[in-house]
Design a protein around this motif. Structure first.
Motif, PDB file in Angstrom:
ATOM      1  N   GLY A  40      19.901  44.942  33.258  1.00 34.21           N
ATOM      2  CA  GLY A  40      21.164  45.383  32.673  1.00 34.21           C
ATOM      3  C   GLY A  40      21.237  45.077  31.190  1.00 34.21           C
ATOM      4  N   LEU A  41      20.755  43.906  30.803  1.00 38.46           N
ATOM      5  CA  LEU A  41      20.720  43.519  29.395  1.00 38.46           C
ATOM      6  C   LEU A  41      19.830  44.462  28.597  1.00 38.46           C
ATOM      7  N   PHE A  42      18.643  44.738  29.124  1.00 42.75           N
ATOM      8  CA  PHE A  42      17.709  45.628  28.434  1.00 42.75           C
ATOM      9  C   PHE A  42      18.265  47.043  28.330  1.00 42.75           C
ATOM     10  N   GLY A  43      18.825  47.554  29.423  1.00 45.79           N
ATOM     11  CA  GLY A  43      19.366  48.908  29.403  1.00 45.79           C
ATOM     12  C   GLY A  43      20.529  49.052  28.444  1.00 45.79           C
ATOM     13  N   ALA A  44      21.439  48.086  28.453  1.00 43.19           N
ATOM     14  CA  ALA A  44      22.583  48.146  27.540  1.00 43.19           C
ATOM     15  C   ALA A  44      22.131  48.007  26.085  1.00 43.19           C
ATOM     16  N   ALA A  86      22.248  51.251  30.939  1.00 41.85           N
ATOM     17  CA  ALA A  86      22.240  50.059  31.791  1.00 41.85           C
ATOM     18  C   ALA A  86      22.115  50.446  33.256  1.00 41.85           C
ATOM     19  N   GLY A  87      22.856  51.465  33.682  1.00 43.34           N
ATOM     20  CA  GLY A  87      22.769  51.925  35.061  1.00 43.34           C
ATOM     21  C   GLY A  87      21.404  52.490  35.400  1.00 43.34           C
ATOM     22  N   ALA A  88      20.809  53.213  34.463  1.00 41.79           N
ATOM     23  CA  ALA A  88      19.483  53.767  34.698  1.00 41.79           C
ATOM     24  C   ALA A  88      18.433  52.671  34.789  1.00 41.79           C
ATOM     25  N   ALA A  89      18.533  51.674  33.941  1.00 37.30           N
ATOM     26  CA  ALA A  89      17.565  50.576  33.984  1.00 37.30           C
ATOM     27  C   ALA A  89      17.644  49.825  35.303  1.00 37.30           C
ATOM     28  N   ILE A  90      18.837  49.616  35.802  1.00 35.78           N
ATOM     29  CA  ILE A  90      19.004  48.929  37.081  1.00 35.78           C
ATOM     30  C   ILE A  90      18.589  49.839  38.229  1.00 35.78           C
TER      31      ILE A  90
END
Length: 103
Positions: A40-44, A86-90
């Motif tokens: 989530g951190l990386f995606g955001a 963030a949603g895509a990364a998760i």
């Protein structure tokens, strides 16, 4: 622009990380919560970076490098990009890939 990017990455990255923690908790898998936090951190952070580039290109008069952009379109773009990234990364981290349709 670099200071604005660092500010947005720090704030929205932590929000994305907390969303990842909540996602891991909601799945009932507390052992994977740190994994989802990092995703989530990386995606955001990626979404914040995209916003800085696209916001500066599409809405330069909105001052997207400031803590709060001056136009609602730029603020909406920020929320959409950060949330989607963030949603895509998760979401893309799930093992097993695609499920086949039931016959």
């Amino acid at each position: 622009m670099v200071i604005g990017l660092c500010l947005h990455v720090a704030i929205w990255g932590l929000v994305g990380g907390v969303a990842g923690l909540a996602f891991g908790l909601g799945l009932g898998d507390p052992g994977r919560m740190p994994h989802y936090f990092v995703l989530g951190l990386f995606g955001a952070a990626l979404g914040a970076g995209l916003f800085e580039v696209l916001g500066g290109y599409l809405y330069p008069e909105a001052l997207p490098e400031e803590p709060l952009a001056q136009q609602w379109q730029a603020r909406l773009l920020a929320r959409v990009l950060v949330s989607l990234a963030a949603g895509a990364a998760i979401g893309l981290s799930f093992p097993g890939g695609r499920r086949s349709a039931a016959a």
